[in-house]
Design a protein around this motif. Structure first.
Motif, PDB file in Angstrom:
ATOM      1  N   HIS A  12      -0.301   2.124 -47.333  1.00  0.00           N
ATOM      2  CA  HIS A  12      -1.709   1.700 -48.115  1.00  0.00           C
ATOM      3  C   HIS A  12      -1.841   0.485 -47.199  1.00  0.00           C
ATOM      4  N   THR A  13      -3.342   0.187 -46.580  1.00  0.00           N
ATOM      5  CA  THR A  13      -3.556  -0.927 -45.904  1.00  0.00           C
ATOM      6  C   THR A  13      -4.700  -1.463 -46.847  1.00  0.00           C
ATOM      7  N   ASP A  20      -7.819 -12.979 -43.613  1.00  0.00           N
ATOM      8  CA  ASP A  20      -8.582 -12.639 -42.549  1.00  0.00           C
ATOM      9  C   ASP A  20      -7.665 -11.488 -41.547  1.00  0.00           C
ATOM     10  N   THR A  21      -6.939 -10.650 -42.404  1.00  0.00           N
ATOM     11  CA  THR A  21      -5.984  -9.850 -41.746  1.00  0.00           C
ATOM     12  C   THR A  21      -5.824  -8.533 -42.582  1.00  0.00           C
TER      13      THR A  21
END
Length: 102
Positions: A12-13, A20-21
């Motif tokens: 899962h991303t 901010d990544t």
């Protein structure tokens, strides 16, 4: 549940706006059912085929892991596929999570 002899990895991303990544989490689940099915359809542009992977994860194996969402990746052995749909069937007899990927 019969045939639950495979080990999968759910990837899962999610976006972390504070850093901010993208943050990627991987969850390994052993004792699941995994199989492939070939699908075909014909339309005005011709014949189209795809391989659809189906995974059933028993509720006892699932634990408190967050449900996958469409776009997540599921891996079993050398096969890696994008999650298309997720069905939460934990409240039924032989409760399980059903995932379709391609």
């Amino acid at each position: 549940m019969l045939g639950c002899d495979k080990t999968i990895t759910l990837v899962h991303t999610a976006y972390d706006s504070a850093a901010d990544t993208d943050i990627t989490t991987e969850t390994v689940l052993a004792g699941v059912s995994w199989y492939a099915q070939n699908r075909a359809a014909v339309d005005s542009t011709g014949l189209h085929s795809a391989r659809v992977y189906k995974c059933r994860i028993p509720a006892a194996v699932w634990g408190d892991t967050a449900l996958p969402v469409p776009g997540d990746t599921i891996r079993c052995g050398t096969v890696s596929a994008a999650v298309l749909d997720v069905h939460d069937n934990r409240g039924k007899a032989n409760g399980h999570i059903y995932v379709e990927a391609s």
